[in-house]
Write a protein that holds these residues in place. Structure first.
Motif, PDB file in Angstrom:
ATOM      1  N   LYS A  46       0.812  -1.228   0.000  1.00 31.30           N
ATOM      2  CA  LYS A  46       0.000   0.000   0.000  1.00 31.30           C
ATOM      3  C   LYS A  46       0.840   1.270   0.000  1.00 31.30           C
ATOM      4  O   LYS A  46       0.309   2.365  -0.139  1.00 31.30           O
ATOM      5  CB  LYS A  46      -0.881   0.023   1.262  1.00 31.30           C
ATOM      6  N   ARG A  49       2.154   2.314   2.743  1.00 31.96           N
ATOM      7  CA  ARG A  49       1.527   2.884   3.952  1.00 31.96           C
ATOM      8  C   ARG A  49       2.586   3.243   4.978  1.00 31.96           C
ATOM      9  O   ARG A  49       3.563   2.511   5.157  1.00 31.96           O
ATOM     10  CB  ARG A  49       0.582   1.831   4.535  1.00 31.96           C
ATOM     11  N   SER A  68      -7.766  -0.712   4.544  1.00 30.81           N
ATOM     12  CA  SER A  68      -8.491  -0.717   3.274  1.00 30.81           C
ATOM     13  C   SER A  68      -7.544  -1.114   2.134  1.00 30.81           C
ATOM     14  O   SER A  68      -6.338  -0.881   2.203  1.00 30.81           O
ATOM     15  CB  SER A  68      -9.094   0.657   3.013  1.00 30.81           C
ATOM     16  N   ASN A  87      -6.603  -0.140  -0.745  1.00 31.80           N
ATOM     17  CA  ASN A  87      -6.171   0.849  -1.738  1.00 31.80           C
ATOM     18  C   ASN A  87      -4.697   1.177  -1.532  1.00 31.80           C
ATOM     19  O   ASN A  87      -4.154   0.925  -0.460  1.00 31.80           O
ATOM     20  CB  ASN A  87      -6.985   2.134  -1.565  1.00 31.80           C
ATOM     21  N   SER A 146     -10.853   4.368  -0.792  1.00 31.77           N
ATOM     22  CA  SER A 146     -10.945   2.934  -0.500  1.00 31.77           C
ATOM     23  C   SER A 146     -11.778   2.232  -1.571  1.00 31.77           C
ATOM     24  O   SER A 146     -12.779   2.776  -2.023  1.00 31.77           O
ATOM     25  CB  SER A 146     -11.607   2.723   0.858  1.00 31.77           C
TER      26      SER A 146
HETATM   27 MG    MG Z   1      -7.620   3.246   4.623  1.00 37.26          MG
END
Ligand code: MG
Ligand code: AMP
Length: 346
Positions: A57, A59, A142, A144, A150
């Motif tokens: 991700k 992230r 999520s 994405n 999302s």
């Molecule tokens: Mg999220």
């Protein structure tokens, strides 16, 4: 390429999910449907597997994951002090995530080093069966790439994660279309961290008084340690998105604007302004004013659509901040980076 498994969200065979469960057991990543949005999951007790989610991700490591469970037994395996269990039995399975003190067995990758853990039992038969067959809670944010809306359909997850996730389960569209409500039960009174499909009225009827900090509306940001991760830009299309603060300006704006622009609005507002527009204007209908759950369902796909259209930027109407409307406005404020239009010309 990811292994893609297509199933009906209700009438599926457990065997269809075996390869996905095997992937979870062997430390791989699986994108799966829930009733809110799609998640990208891994075995919640396997730190290395959960690290893959962050890589896929892109992230930030200080943004913790939600642990998805299918039984109260699993709840005890991740949370140290399970409070209000009788009340949790009334809300789960459902679109409510709660923050509890964590057990030491939950790896740091999942909780971003916090001593609390976010837990939820999703109300989606495919998600519950996947967790059961995997024999472990599944940690998932999520599905994405970080910063983007999302995914609320299997098609969008495939576009976003094919070749990145090991397995993708496509069970069509999700039901609510916005992420779960998050409430922190380690605070007294319980504190709302993120509005979602489980409304404040519903929270109050179950848990009594709920603290709703102004940050929960998305007008300003949370700072650590209240809700790490919520400081990041979310849900954003690549093109600029402006929130129209006062919907009564819509007719004038539609009539006078001369740039290529998309307007995101309800059916009712579309009927009011459609005849005023010239061909530089594109309309995206979000749903009906009388049932904002329709708007929630279409919101993220509509934000993604903006980038595919031949427009310079987009304008979205505002919604009453009641019920699911609070979650809708929270997501819109974040998606717009808090850019708004108060009057014309802006
Ligand atoms: Mg999220
Ligand atoms: P996502 O499902 O992608 O929206 O990501 C999960 C969100 O849950 C994160 O962005 C966090 O803000 C929130 N979260 C997860 N664990 C915690 C926790 N222990 N305390 C507060 N918020 C949390």
């Amino acid at each position: 390429m990811s292994l893609i498994i297509r199933v009906d969200p209700v009438n599926f065979k457990p065997e269809d999910l075996f390869p996905a469960a095997e992937a979870v057991k062997s430390g791989k990543t699986v994108a799966f449907p829930t009733e809110t949005v799609y998640g990208l999951g891994a075995d919640a007790f396997n730190g290395e597997a959960c690290l893959k989610i962050f890589k896929i991700k892109n992230r930030q490591p200080d943004n913790p994951l939600i642990v998805h469970i299918n039984s109260f037994e699993q709840l005890y395996s991740v949370a140290r002090e399970v409070i209000l269990e009788d009340k949790l039995k009334r809300v789960w399975p459902g679109p409510l995530t709660v923050i509890l003190k964590k057990r030491p067995e939950v790896p740091v990758e999942v909780t971003a080093g916090l001593d609390t853990v976010a837990v939820r039992m999703p109300a989606h038969l495919v998600a519950l069966k996947l967790i059961e067959l995997s024999g472990t809670p599944i940690a998932a944010p999520s599905a994405n790439i970080s910063g983007r809306p999302s995914p609320t359909s299997g098609k969008t997850v495939i576009e976003e994660l094919n070749g990145r996730a090991d397995v993708i389960i496509d069970a069509g569209d999700t039901f609510f279309g916005v992420e779960s409500t998050i409430v922190d039960l380690t605070k007294q009174p319980p504190t709302l961290l993120r509005p979602g499909p489980f409304t404040i009225d519903e929270l109050t009827s179950i848990f009594g008084k709920i603290e709703v900090p102004p940050e929960a509306t998305g007008i300003s940001d949370f700072e650590r340690p209240l809700a790490p991760g919520m400081k990041y830009r979310h849900y954003a299309p690549e093109k600029d998105l402006y929130l129209l603060v006062d919907n009564s300006l819509l007719p004038e704006l539609v009539r006078r604007i001369d740039r290529k622009v998309a307007f995101l609005l309800t059916e009712e507002n579309y009927m009011k302004v459609k005849d005023l527009a010239r061909d530089n204007v594109t309309f995206i209908i979000l749903g009906t004013e009388y049932n904002l759950y329709t708007v929630a369902r279409n919101l993220f796909e509509s934000l993604r659509k903006i980038d595919r259209l031949d427009v310079e930027f987009a304008v979205i109407q505002s919604f009453k901040e009641e019920g699911i409307g609070l979650a809708i406005m929270n997501r819109i404020r974040k998606a717009s980076g808090r850019k708004f239009i108060r009057f014309y010309p802006f």
